[in-house]
Design a protein around this motif. Structure first.
Motif, PDB file in Angstrom:
ATOM      1  N   ILE A 285       0.820  -1.213   0.000  1.00 11.46           N
ATOM      2  CA  ILE A 285       0.000   0.000   0.000  1.00 11.46           C
ATOM      3  C   ILE A 285       0.853   1.261   0.000  1.00 11.46           C
ATOM      4  O   ILE A 285       0.336   2.371   0.095  1.00 11.46           O
ATOM      5  CB  ILE A 285      -0.938   0.020   1.234  1.00 11.46           C
ATOM      6  CG1 ILE A 285      -0.125  -0.233   2.508  1.00 11.46           C
ATOM      7  CG2 ILE A 285      -2.062  -0.996   1.081  1.00 11.46           C
ATOM      8  CD1 ILE A 285      -0.889  -0.015   3.782  1.00 11.46           C
ATOM      9  N   GLY A 286       2.173   1.114  -0.029  1.00 12.74           N
ATOM     10  CA  GLY A 286       3.047   2.279  -0.083  1.00 12.74           C
ATOM     11  C   GLY A 286       3.185   3.016   1.227  1.00 12.74           C
ATOM     12  O   GLY A 286       3.461   4.216   1.265  1.00 12.74           O
ATOM     13  N   CYS A 287       3.036   2.300   2.354  1.00  8.93           N
ATOM     14  CA  CYS A 287       2.946   2.973   3.650  1.00  8.93           C
ATOM     15  C   CYS A 287       4.290   3.425   4.206  1.00  8.93           C
ATOM     16  O   CYS A 287       4.353   4.257   5.088  1.00  8.93           O
ATOM     17  CB  CYS A 287       2.264   2.062   4.658  1.00  8.93           C
ATOM     18  SG  CYS A 287       3.270   0.640   5.124  1.00  8.93           S
ATOM     19  N   ASN A 288       5.380   2.830   3.747  1.00  5.29           N
ATOM     20  CA  ASN A 288       6.723   3.239   4.151  1.00  5.29           C
ATOM     21  C   ASN A 288       7.217   2.610   5.460  1.00  5.29           C
ATOM     22  O   ASN A 288       8.290   2.941   5.947  1.00  5.29           O
ATOM     23  CB  ASN A 288       6.804   4.773   4.282  1.00  5.29           C
ATOM     24  CG  ASN A 288       8.190   5.313   4.000  1.00  5.29           C
ATOM     25  OD1 ASN A 288       8.757   5.018   2.954  1.00  5.29           O
ATOM     26  ND2 ASN A 288       8.751   6.067   4.932  1.00  5.29           N
ATOM     27  N   ALA A 289       6.440   1.701   6.036  1.00  9.33           N
ATOM     28  CA  ALA A 289       6.867   1.073   7.290  1.00  9.33           C
ATOM     29  C   ALA A 289       8.172   0.297   7.092  1.00  9.33           C
ATOM     30  O   ALA A 289       9.063   0.311   7.946  1.00  9.33           O
ATOM     31  CB  ALA A 289       5.782   0.144   7.813  1.00  9.33           C
TER      32      ALA A 289
ATOM     33  N   LEU B 160       6.073   1.493  -5.413  1.00  6.39           N
ATOM     34  CA  LEU B 160       7.109   0.509  -5.729  1.00  6.39           C
ATOM     35  C   LEU B 160       8.198   0.495  -4.655  1.00  6.39           C
ATOM     36  O   LEU B 160       9.013   1.416  -4.585  1.00  6.39           O
ATOM     37  CB  LEU B 160       7.742   0.854  -7.088  1.00  6.39           C
ATOM     38  CG  LEU B 160       8.828  -0.097  -7.584  1.00  6.39           C
ATOM     39  CD1 LEU B 160       8.237  -1.446  -7.942  1.00  6.39           C
ATOM     40  CD2 LEU B 160       9.544   0.500  -8.786  1.00  6.39           C
ATOM     41  N   PRO B 161       8.207  -0.531  -3.810  1.00  5.07           N
ATOM     42  CA  PRO B 161       9.300  -0.642  -2.842  1.00  5.07           C
ATOM     43  C   PRO B 161      10.570  -1.076  -3.571  1.00  5.07           C
ATOM     44  O   PRO B 161      10.545  -2.059  -4.300  1.00  5.07           O
ATOM     45  CB  PRO B 161       8.838  -1.754  -1.884  1.00  5.07           C
ATOM     46  CG  PRO B 161       7.414  -2.051  -2.250  1.00  5.07           C
ATOM     47  CD  PRO B 161       7.228  -1.612  -3.663  1.00  5.07           C
ATOM     48  N   MET B 162      11.642  -0.348  -3.393  1.00  3.10           N
ATOM     49  CA  MET B 162      12.899  -0.678  -4.068  1.00  3.10           C
ATOM     50  C   MET B 162      14.019  -0.817  -3.050  1.00  3.10           C
ATOM     51  O   MET B 162      14.343   0.125  -2.323  1.00  3.10           O
ATOM     52  CB  MET B 162      13.275   0.422  -5.066  1.00  3.10           C
ATOM     53  CG  MET B 162      12.461   0.382  -6.350  1.00  3.10           C
ATOM     54  SD  MET B 162      12.789  -1.073  -7.367  1.00  3.10           S
ATOM     55  CE  MET B 162      14.205  -0.548  -8.286  1.00  3.10           C
TER      56      MET B 162
ATOM     57  N   CYS C 286       6.327  -5.294   7.496  1.00  2.39           N
ATOM     58  CA  CYS C 286       5.365  -4.918   6.437  1.00  2.39           C
ATOM     59  C   CYS C 286       3.940  -5.311   6.826  1.00  2.39           C
ATOM     60  O   CYS C 286       3.620  -6.492   6.936  1.00  2.39           O
ATOM     61  CB  CYS C 286       5.727  -5.563   5.108  1.00  2.39           C
ATOM     62  SG  CYS C 286       4.424  -5.327   3.873  1.00  2.39           S
ATOM     63  N   PRO C 287       3.073  -4.321   7.051  1.00  4.99           N
ATOM     64  CA  PRO C 287       1.723  -4.600   7.544  1.00  4.99           C
ATOM     65  C   PRO C 287       0.866  -5.393   6.562  1.00  4.99           C
ATOM     66  O   PRO C 287      -0.153  -5.939   6.954  1.00  4.99           O
ATOM     67  CB  PRO C 287       1.122  -3.210   7.759  1.00  4.99           C
ATOM     68  CG  PRO C 287       2.266  -2.279   7.835  1.00  4.99           C
ATOM     69  CD  PRO C 287       3.333  -2.877   6.955  1.00  4.99           C
ATOM     70  N   THR C 288       1.271  -5.437   5.296  1.00  6.86           N
ATOM     71  CA  THR C 288       0.400  -6.099   4.323  1.00  6.86           C
ATOM     72  C   THR C 288       0.959  -7.433   3.828  1.00  6.86           C
ATOM     73  O   THR C 288       0.381  -8.029   2.924  1.00  6.86           O
ATOM     74  CB  THR C 288       0.189  -5.199   3.086  1.00  6.86           C
ATOM     75  OG1 THR C 288       1.452  -5.070   2.417  1.00  6.86           O
ATOM     76  CG2 THR C 288      -0.321  -3.826   3.471  1.00  6.86           C
TER      77      THR C 288
ATOM     78  N   ALA D 197       3.407  -7.815   1.972  1.00  8.13           N
ATOM     79  CA  ALA D 197       3.751  -7.658   0.558  1.00  8.13           C
ATOM     80  C   ALA D 197       5.119  -8.248   0.243  1.00  8.13           C
ATOM     81  O   ALA D 197       5.417  -8.561  -0.906  1.00  8.13           O
ATOM     82  CB  ALA D 197       3.716  -6.180   0.173  1.00  8.13           C
ATOM     83  N   LEU D 198       5.969  -8.369   1.263  1.00  9.75           N
ATOM     84  CA  LEU D 198       7.342  -8.818   1.037  1.00  9.75           C
ATOM     85  C   LEU D 198       7.519 -10.249   1.530  1.00  9.75           C
ATOM     86  O   LEU D 198       7.139 -10.570   2.656  1.00  9.75           O
ATOM     87  CB  LEU D 198       8.327  -7.901   1.776  1.00  9.75           C
ATOM     88  CG  LEU D 198       8.156  -6.397   1.560  1.00  9.75           C
ATOM     89  CD1 LEU D 198       9.070  -5.615   2.501  1.00  9.75           C
ATOM     90  CD2 LEU D 198       8.456  -6.022   0.123  1.00  9.75           C
ATOM     91  N   VAL D 199       8.094 -11.079   0.688  1.00  7.49           N
ATOM     92  CA  VAL D 199       8.382 -12.469   1.083  1.00  7.49           C
ATOM     93  C   VAL D 199       9.864 -12.712   0.843  1.00  7.49           C
ATOM     94  O   VAL D 199      10.399 -12.378  -0.222  1.00  7.49           O
ATOM     95  CB  VAL D 199       7.535 -13.466   0.267  1.00  7.49           C
ATOM     96  CG1 VAL D 199       7.918 -14.898   0.623  1.00  7.49           C
ATOM     97  CG2 VAL D 199       6.051 -13.231   0.519  1.00  7.49           C
TER      98      VAL D 199
HETATM   99  S1  SF4 Z   1       6.246  -3.144   1.200  1.00  3.41           S
HETATM  100 FE1  SF4 Z   1       4.875  -3.249   2.959  1.00  3.41          FE
HETATM  101  S2  SF4 Z   1       5.770  -1.849   4.471  1.00  3.41           S
HETATM  102 FE2  SF4 Z   1       6.694  -1.393   2.484  1.00  3.41          FE
HETATM  103  S3  SF4 Z   1       5.425   0.253   1.658  1.00  3.41           S
HETATM  104 FE3  SF4 Z   1       4.619  -1.663   0.871  1.00  3.41          FE
HETATM  105  S4  SF4 Z   1       2.998  -2.188   2.329  1.00  3.41           S
HETATM  106 FE4  SF4 Z   1       4.258  -0.663   3.343  1.00  3.41          FE
END
Ligand code: SF4
Ligand code: SF4
Ligand code: SF4
Lengths: 284, 739
Positions: free
Chosen positions: A39-43, A98-100, A218-220, A222-224
């Motif tokens: 979700i692009g939250c930046n956590a 886009l998490p990079m 990551c709250p969602t 999204a990362l494995v």
């Molecule tokens: S990868 Fe997870 S923690 Fe990072 S911005 Fe996306 S939802 Fe947030």
């Protein structure tokens, strides 16, 4: 490096993936990033600051592009390949996040250009940075097509960790000083702990033994993260399910609709990070 | 009833367990992990020395205090200091995850600008004093032998819950005062009132994962509304195949809006009309039944034909038709509201109209269910709002308050200029500010009591939003206090109580002792069959205490929404959107450098303020990205650099909350502007809650200010044809990844 040299020693030059370097990898750490979940939250980014002693550079230096965010969330407004019907006036399908982080390329373009071999490939399949060896030539960051290497142009210590903020510093890794290149390590210190524990317990590192800081928070989900040499790991299964393979410049998919892709794969960098396409409902 | 019974009841009340008694469900005793096993593991606080293993991290469970969502944390402690916070996997709120504010909890704890000693105003200036001197001043002004008329003492706090709230209420009771004002800028005051009136409870449970469509009128679900991490977790399940559809209606794109399948910008304030229009489509074109609605409401809905709604809201007809269609076809759905709909002059009416859609769509009992009867009402969260601050200011102004305690609020920073708060505060002879930092309010205090950080303190918390699994969340110190002369809230409250009611509270050495006794006081049938000691240890080890609640069901009473026409204002043509984002929040996190350097998720600005505006509007006004604009209301003006993007209604200008601090430490002070200052005194007519989104402003170009210039992360706003973020349709996704 004369032409003569190249011709005589041709057999020793790397002509494709997995030539040169290590052949007997112990692990091959990899990741999958699901853009349907993110979700692009930046956590993840702040978790990385907390885990990896990333410096705060402040407003002016941030403006010059010197921010140390090993994990950064890019945000785009365009919608490259979705159905028409999208209004020009508003971004009706939301934003694209886009998490990079370092893509841990197996054919890393940053590695061969380092004059002192400060960046090299480990038997874990990691693109490592040896801070003590780094002389700050910055050739590597010049050569990273993803712009994921960060240079300590200054010493950020006083502004980042005035007392007692310094008490938060993670003792499992160093604080880098002026003149040194740094980047995402896949939280190598956490990998090390997991490997040591497994060795002590006389077993293999199991899937789920290592969570890099970004993945853990990551709250969602999204990362494995995991070992791509472990056929049972979630990350291996995800890559397989989406028919993305290491060591290929172009993937051959039985089903073209599968979501997996690697960024700039065509550059032959062979990244260890796979992305899964973002999804939008276009029926509304 | 025998005297013993009464005593027992009173005892339970003192200990916080008053109210209906329903059993806490038991949990299995954890397997004990010994040091010899050398494992990194979660342990309780008992005998911490034994857990100082050189070179090894040990995890302690606690509760995040960075917002009132109450996420469980695991603090990684090594050699006696806390290094990193992770989510507590046992907590049903966040199941192991934290947001970026939660991650930054360590920076609030180790912040270089913490107050280390009490400060007392002497001859006009605040000077450092010993805790003994501070206590003497407190006893002198508020103790039982003081001349204080207890009814004229007040607390102004943020959201509080758990046993801290119990002691706070006890303190007020001991004073003979009922003056507890609660204040939060980011709140759900209007929505909770509608919930109360419509569903009979302030906060029902929302089942995002059971909905096929979520229609959100500005609810920043994955961001600042209700429970950020919890709803981010829900979002993931919602978006798995078969994938739910998220439709977001709001004047300025929130983080949730950025993730919408369809993002709609309605004219600010017209959201209720849009809801009525959708209701009309549903009843008239899709044959849904309006039987549950009162006749007057049905007539009212019928009057909102789609063309009229298009005209009022500015939303294209095709969109209204499509939204109604998808809602009718994909059931159940869930309709929610957020600040941009709630905080208007007729916010209550708009929310009522939106929530009424849930009734028509048959969502009640499916995606909206009762949260049940929490057995310990004394512990539940006392929610803050803006109204609380207004009432406090009014009573201060009338000279009704002689002593005021402040905790978890910074009203001098958050009060709009029209409130004239500073002047009104001057009428309170003795102001006691409990805080970790020297903020704007501490600056005007008579006594500043330095608080221990959240990572050094004890507490129990009941999250503001409780999902299906109800809990009480435990807070325990993760390390020794950094500064000897700081104290936790519970300890300060106990000292205050001892000054009023020594006979009742003298027995508790400290707040820890109080909590131990409170835990022992839960009747044994509430302890899941374990003894006192074990119950306490379990609470610390898991960090959460599961609570069983009595079930309830919801019988909705739809409210007739009466939506007045939007007023035009030629001299102030724009609506000001004082937007909140996961990061600086309401300004309380502006002193945390990680969050200052973390780009805003939408604009990507760091370390400062900005003004968001649609490029069309900017072009009309002749201003460009990065140039400065003056945003002016009837109350005053602020100047900040411009960021143009299309995710905002052309009639709105957004200025984020969080910056513009005059105090608050090296990372916050003198940076950017505070949009709260220029709010107009408009309120939601029905609830009296200030309409944060109801201020009208004009905008003009302003001179460039090098010091406050805009710095953003990232160069390109588009992918310039590269395959960075690739997108596919939900159709394809469901086909390939559907079960
Ligand atoms: S990868 Fe997870 S923690 Fe990072 S911005 Fe996306 S939802 Fe947030
Ligand atoms: S894997 Fe570790 S180092 Fe890399 S981005 Fe994530 S947290 Fe940072
Ligand atoms: S949502 Fe609130 S409670 Fe949860 S981690 Fe974030 S700041 Fe902490």
């Amino acid at each position: 490096m004369s032409l003569q040299n190249i011709l005589t020693n041709w057999s020793q030059y790397r002509k494709g993936h997995e030539q040169g370097g290590f052949h007997d990898y112990e692990h091959m750490w990899g990741m999958a990033v699901d853009l349907n979940k993110c979700i692009g939250c930046n956590a993840c980014s702040v978790a990385c600051y907390a885990e990896n002693n990333l410096g705060i550079v402040g407003k002016d230096r941030f403006e010059k592009g010197q921010g140390m965010h090993w994990m950064r969330i890019e945000r785009y407004w365009d919608e490259p390949n979705l159905a028409p019907g999208v209004s020009e006036e508003f971004p009706s399908r939301g934003a694209s996040f886009l998490p990079m982080m370092c893509q841990q390329c197996n054919a890393a373009t940053c590695e061969p250009v380092c004059p002192v071999a400060a960046t090299y490939h480990t038997p874990d399949g990691l693109n490592a940075q040896v801070y003590n060896r780094c002389i700050g030539s910055r050739y590597c960051s010049n050569n990273c097509p993803y712009r994921l290497r960060y240079f300590n142009f200054y010493s950020y210590y006083d502004w980042s960790w005035p007392e007692p903020l310094n008490m938060q510093l993670n003792p499992d890794l160093s604080v880098r000083d002026k003149g040194v290149m740094e980047k995402c390590t896949f939280c190598v210190q956490r990998i090390r702990v997991a490997k040591d524990t497994a060795r002590r317990e006389d077993r293999k590192v199991a899937d789920g033994d290592v969570y890099p800081a970004c993945v853990q928070t990551c709250p969602t989900d999204a990362l494995v993260f995991g070992d791509m040499l472990d056929p049972e790991s979630s990350v291996t299964k995800l890559w397989k399910a989406h028919q993305v393979e290491l060591g290929k410049t172009k993937q051959h998919k039985d089903n073209e609709e599968l979501r997996g892709y690697r960024i700039f794969e065509g550059l032959n960098t062979d990244p260890c990070v796979m992305y899964l396409e973002r999804v939008r409902e276009v029926e509304v | 009833m025998s005297g013993n019974d009464i005593n027992r009841r009173n005892f339970l009340k003192v200990m916080g367990w008053g109210g209906a008694g329903v059993a806490l469900s038991g949990c299995d005793m954890p397997t004990t992990v010994t040091l010899e096993e050398g494992k990194e593991t979660v342990v309780s606080y008992i005998m911490p020395e034994e857990y100082v293993i050189p070179g090894q991290g040990v995890y302690f469970a606690s509760t995040c205090q960075q917002c009132s969502a109450g996420c469980g944390v695991h603090g990684r402690v090594r050699e006696g200091r806390v290094l990193k916070l992770e989510g507590n996997t046992e907590s049903p709120i966040n199941t192991g995850k934290l947001c970026q504010m939660g991650q930054s909890g360590v920076q609030a704890h180790y912040n270089p600008d913490r107050i280390q000693k009490p400060m007392l105003r002497k001859g006009g200036a605040l000077v450092e004093v010993t805790w003994e001197e501070a206590a003497a001043a407190l006893a002198d002004k508020t103790g039982k032998d003081s001349s204080l008329n207890g009814g004229r003492a007040a607390w102004l706090t943020g959201t509080v819950s758990g046993h801290q709230s119990v002691l706070l209420q006890a303190h007020l009771e001991a004073l003979g005062s009922s003056r507890h004002y609660t204040h939060e800028v980011i709140n759900n005051a209007v929505a909770t009132q509608v919930n109360q009136d419509m569903f009979g409870e302030v906060q029902p449970t929302y089942h995002v994962t059971k909905a096929k469509v979520v229609l959100s009128f500005g609810a920043d679900l994955v961001g600042t509304s209700m429970s950020p991490v919890h709803f981010s977790r829900e979002h993931t399940k919602f978006r798995s195949a078969p994938r739910g559809v998220l439709i977001q209606v709001e004047p300025k794109m929130t983080l949730t809006g950025g993730n919408a399948d369809l993002w709609i910008a309605a004219k600010p304030g017209s959201e209720g009309v849009l809801a009525m229009g959708i209701a009309n489509e549903l009843l008239a074109k899709h044959g849904l039944s309006g039987d549950a609605l009162p006749g007057g409401l049905r007539d009212s809905i019928a009057s909102y034909n789609t063309d009229k709604v298009v005209e009022i809201t500015g939303v294209a007809k095709t969109k209204i038709v499509e939204v109604a269609k998808v809602l009718a076809e994909r059931s159940p759905s869930l309709v929610l509201t957020g600040a941009s709909t709630e905080a208007h002059e007729h916010g209550y009416q708009s929310v009522a109209a939106a929530m009424m859609l849930n009734v028509i769509l048959g969502n009640i009992g499916k995606t909206i269910t009762s949260s049940g009867e929490f057995p310990f009402p004394q512990l539940t969260a006392k929610r803050g709002d803006m109204k609380g601050l207004l009432a406090f200011a009014e009573h201060a102004d009338k000279g009704e308050i002689d002593v005021a305690f402040f905790y978890g609020v910074n009203p001098v920073y958050t009060a709009p200029k029209f409130l004239n708060l500073e002047q009104k505060l001057d009428k309170i002879p003795f102001k006691v500010v409990l805080t970790q930092f020297y903020d704007e309010t501490a600056n005007r205090a008579d006594l500043v009591l330095p608080l221990a950080s959240a990572l050094e303190d004890w507490g129990t918390h009941v999250p503001g939003y409780l999902p299906e699994d109800k809990i009480i969340s435990m807070q325990q110190p993760l390390m020794e206090k950094l500064y000897k002369e700081t104290h936790g809230l519970g300890d300060v409250l106990l000292s205050l109580l001892k000054m009023r009611k020594p006979e009742e509270y003298e027995g508790f050495a400290d707040y820890y002792a109080f909590l131990r006794e409170a835990f022992a006081a839960i009747p044994s049938d509430h302890k899941g069959g374990v003894g006192d000691e074990k119950f306490w240890m379990q609470a610390l080890q898991f960090g959460v205490i599961p609570v069983n609640v009595a079930e309830r069901s919801i019988k909705p009473t739809p409210i007739e929404a009466d939506l007045p026409a939007l007023k035009e204002d030629i001299s102030y043509p724009f609506y000001l959107v004082p937007s909140a984002h996961l990061g600086l929040w309401d300004g309380r996190h502006a002193n945390l450098p990680w969050l200052q350097e973390a780009p805003d998720q939408i604009s990507k600005v760091v370390w400062g303020s900005w003004v968001e505006m649609h490029p069309k509007t900017a072009a009309r006004l002749g201003v460009e990205n990065g140039e400065f604009v003056r945003v002016e209301s009837m109350q005053g003006s602020i100047e900040a650099p411009l960021y143009t993007h299309r995710g905002i209604h052309p009639n709105a200008v957004a200025v984020p909350l969080g910056q513009g601090h005059e105090e608050y430490g090296r990372y916050a002070k003198g940076r950017g502007v505070n949009p709260l200052k220029i709010l107009n005194p408009v309120t939601d007519e029905k609830t009296g809650e200030p309409a944060l989104y109801g201020t009208r402003v004009q905008v003009a170009k302003a001179p460039f200010d090098e010091k406050q210039k805009m710095v953003r992360f990232g160069g390109s706003e588009t992918q310039v044809g590269r395959k960075l973020v690739a997108s596919i349709t939900a159709d394809v996704f469901n086909r390939t990844e559907g079960a």
